[in-house]
Design a protein around this motif. Structure first.
Motif, PDB file in Angstrom:
ATOM      1  N   ILE A  95       0.843  -1.189   0.000  1.00  0.00           N
ATOM      2  CA  ILE A  95       0.000   0.000   0.000  1.00  0.00           C
ATOM      3  C   ILE A  95       0.881   1.243   0.000  1.00  0.00           C
ATOM      4  O   ILE A  95       1.798   1.374   0.819  1.00  0.00           O
ATOM      5  N   GLY A  96       0.602   2.161  -0.910  1.00  0.00           N
ATOM      6  CA  GLY A  96       1.317   3.419  -0.968  1.00  0.00           C
ATOM      7  C   GLY A  96       0.519   4.524  -0.297  1.00  0.00           C
ATOM      8  O   GLY A  96      -0.680   4.674  -0.542  1.00  0.00           O
ATOM      9  N   LEU A  97       1.168   5.305   0.570  1.00  0.00           N
ATOM     10  CA  LEU A  97       0.518   6.403   1.274  1.00  0.00           C
ATOM     11  C   LEU A  97       1.304   7.682   1.041  1.00  0.00           C
ATOM     12  O   LEU A  97       2.517   7.715   1.255  1.00  0.00           O
ATOM     13  N   SER A  98       0.616   8.720   0.605  1.00  0.00           N
ATOM     14  CA  SER A  98       1.281  10.023   0.511  1.00  0.00           C
ATOM     15  C   SER A  98       1.313  10.640   1.908  1.00  0.00           C
ATOM     16  O   SER A  98       0.870  10.039   2.887  1.00  0.00           O
ATOM     17  N   SER A  99       1.816  11.859   2.004  1.00  0.00           N
ATOM     18  CA  SER A  99       2.172  12.430   3.303  1.00  0.00           C
ATOM     19  C   SER A  99       1.025  12.482   4.302  1.00  0.00           C
ATOM     20  O   SER A  99       1.111  11.919   5.396  1.00  0.00           O
ATOM     21  N   GLY A 100      -0.085  13.153   3.954  1.00  0.00           N
ATOM     22  CA  GLY A 100      -1.193  13.273   4.895  1.00  0.00           C
ATOM     23  C   GLY A 100      -1.790  11.938   5.298  1.00  0.00           C
ATOM     24  O   GLY A 100      -1.902  11.629   6.494  1.00  0.00           O
ATOM     25  N   PRO A 101      -2.181  11.107   4.326  1.00  0.00           N
ATOM     26  CA  PRO A 101      -2.688   9.779   4.683  1.00  0.00           C
ATOM     27  C   PRO A 101      -1.677   8.948   5.471  1.00  0.00           C
ATOM     28  O   PRO A 101      -2.059   8.178   6.352  1.00  0.00           O
ATOM     29  N   GLY A 102      -0.393   9.111   5.150  1.00  0.00           N
ATOM     30  CA  GLY A 102       0.628   8.363   5.887  1.00  0.00           C
ATOM     31  C   GLY A 102       0.630   8.709   7.357  1.00  0.00           C
ATOM     32  O   GLY A 102       0.745   7.830   8.224  1.00  0.00           O
ATOM     33  N   ALA A 103       0.486  10.020   7.657  1.00  0.00           N
ATOM     34  CA  ALA A 103       0.489  10.455   9.048  1.00  0.00           C
ATOM     35  C   ALA A 103      -0.727   9.926   9.806  1.00  0.00           C
ATOM     36  O   ALA A 103      -0.645   9.575  10.981  1.00  0.00           O
ATOM     37  N   MET A 104      -1.877   9.858   9.126  1.00  0.00           N
ATOM     38  CA  MET A 104      -3.102   9.464   9.803  1.00  0.00           C
ATOM     39  C   MET A 104      -3.372   7.963   9.778  1.00  0.00           C
ATOM     40  O   MET A 104      -3.996   7.425  10.701  1.00  0.00           O
ATOM     41  N   LEU A 105      -2.925   7.279   8.723  1.00  0.00           N
ATOM     42  CA  LEU A 105      -3.394   5.915   8.495  1.00  0.00           C
ATOM     43  C   LEU A 105      -2.358   4.822   8.719  1.00  0.00           C
ATOM     44  O   LEU A 105      -2.737   3.654   8.867  1.00  0.00           O
ATOM     45  N   SER A 106      -1.079   5.145   8.702  1.00  0.00           N
ATOM     46  CA  SER A 106      -0.055   4.090   8.785  1.00  0.00           C
ATOM     47  C   SER A 106      -0.270   3.196   9.994  1.00  0.00           C
ATOM     48  O   SER A 106      -0.363   1.962   9.878  1.00  0.00           O
ATOM     49  N   THR A 107      -0.371   3.788  11.179  1.00  0.00           N
ATOM     50  CA  THR A 107      -0.553   2.998  12.399  1.00  0.00           C
ATOM     51  C   THR A 107      -1.875   2.260  12.387  1.00  0.00           C
ATOM     52  O   THR A 107      -1.949   1.084  12.780  1.00  0.00           O
ATOM     53  N   ALA A 108      -2.928   2.928  11.919  1.00  0.00           N
ATOM     54  CA  ALA A 108      -4.253   2.295  11.906  1.00  0.00           C
ATOM     55  C   ALA A 108      -4.282   1.073  10.995  1.00  0.00           C
ATOM     56  O   ALA A 108      -4.836   0.022  11.359  1.00  0.00           O
ATOM     57  N   ILE A 109      -3.672   1.170   9.818  1.00  0.00           N
ATOM     58  CA  ILE A 109      -3.665   0.043   8.881  1.00  0.00           C
ATOM     59  C   ILE A 109      -2.824  -1.100   9.429  1.00  0.00           C
ATOM     60  O   ILE A 109      -3.244  -2.268   9.412  1.00  0.00           O
ATOM     61  N   LEU A 110      -1.640  -0.779   9.920  1.00  0.00           N
ATOM     62  CA  LEU A 110      -0.762  -1.820  10.467  1.00  0.00           C
ATOM     63  C   LEU A 110      -1.417  -2.523  11.651  1.00  0.00           C
ATOM     64  O   LEU A 110      -1.373  -3.757  11.760  1.00  0.00           O
TER      65      LEU A 110
END
Length: 292
Positions: A95-110
């Motif tokens: 899954i590729g995440l740009s900056s904003g989604p990365g900050a909000m979603l990385s932990t939630a997805i993992l």
């Protein structure tokens, strides 16, 4: 030809080395060579140019790679047709995440996959939108969550699950501007503004609200694709962050007048004209519950 041969070919093309591909596929190099040779014989042309230990796709091989990836992906989706992802499923999701989604979603997805789908391998790649889009087209990623205003509309990409979020100016709570009830653009511009790369639409809104001095090329002094770095700078200095409010809830929102009134538009992006990946509803659910 078989799907197994196509998988061998795809992995070899991805890694560019018989040694690495055979190790990844858990087979011997001679066995992998025979599989590729049999595929080339059936297709009637070489898939790779051999240059000593190096290999490169031929023009024909590049065309076959695109079609092979589609066939293998469709075969995988066919196995799961009509059902949802379950805890017993396994595989690899990129899954590729740009900056904003990365900050909000990385932990939630993992966290979600760790708890509910523990047999999956999950790879998260953080980069700018344009680079991630190319990785998706090259089948190096399975899906993206990015700012779609930075993504040029294209027939080969499909965008779903669009979420809009407010963009604001923020600072640390102890910032000299933090106690003011109203802030003019001139007061704001006395401090270095930082942000991730901004879309043309956001640039237009800034100029309409505050004048030519608000164009990102003039206003924004610090730029990074990684918003966590910008948040840290804002926490430690008098810099002002221009970003979506939800990316840094602990920072102070500045009451700039007139109000900025801009929204980021994030979307879930996949390859068009193919079956939706089995994991797509999971990502849609995470976006819906996290990006509020």
């Amino acid at each position: 030809m078989t799907l197994v041969q196509l998988r061998h070919f795809i992995e070899l093309a991805r890694l560019g080395s018989f040694a690495r591909a055979s190790e990844r596929l858990c087979m011997t190099q001679p066995a992998l060579s025979r599989s590729i040779k049999a595929l080339e014989d059936e297709l009637g042309q070489l898939l790779f140019d051999r240059m000593g230990k190096r290999i490169e796709l031929t023009p024909f091989g590049t065309e076959v790679l695109t079609r092979s990836q589609t066939l293998v992906e469709e075969a995988e989706q066919l196995k799961h047709c009509g059902r949802s992802l379950s805890a017993e499923d396994s595989g690899r999701i990129r899954i590729g995440l740009s900056s904003g989604p990365g900050a909000m979603l990385s932990t939630a997805i993992l966290s979600h996959f760790s708890q509910h789908y523990p047999r999956f391998h999950l790879d998260i790649v953080r980069a700018n939108t344009l680079h991630l889009a190319q990785m998706l087209r090259d089948r190096q990623l399975d899906a993206l969550i990015v700012d779609i205003r930075l993504l040029r509309p294209a027939p080969d990409l499909k965008v779903t699950q669009i979420v809009e979020m407010d963009g604001v100016f923020m600072c640390r709570p102890e910032h000299p501007l933090a106690l003011r009830d109203r802030i003019s653009f001139e007061q704001l511009a006395n401090y270095p503004v930082c942000s991730t790369p901004l879309s043309e639409e956001t640039a237009r809104i800034l100029v309409e609200r505050y004048g030519e001095e608000a164009h990102p090329e003039v206003l924004v002094k610090l730029t990074s694709d990684e918003i966590s770095h910008l948040i840290r700078v804002t926490e430690d200095t008098d810099a002002v962050l221009l970003a979506i409010r939800a990316s840094a809830p602990h920072l102070h929102e500045l009451p700039v007048w007139p109000a900025l009134k801009t929204k980021a538009r994030f979307g879930l992006v996949t390859v068009a004209k193919k079956s939706d990946p089995l994991f797509l509803p999971v990502l849609q659910h995470i976006m819906q519950t996290t990006m509020k």
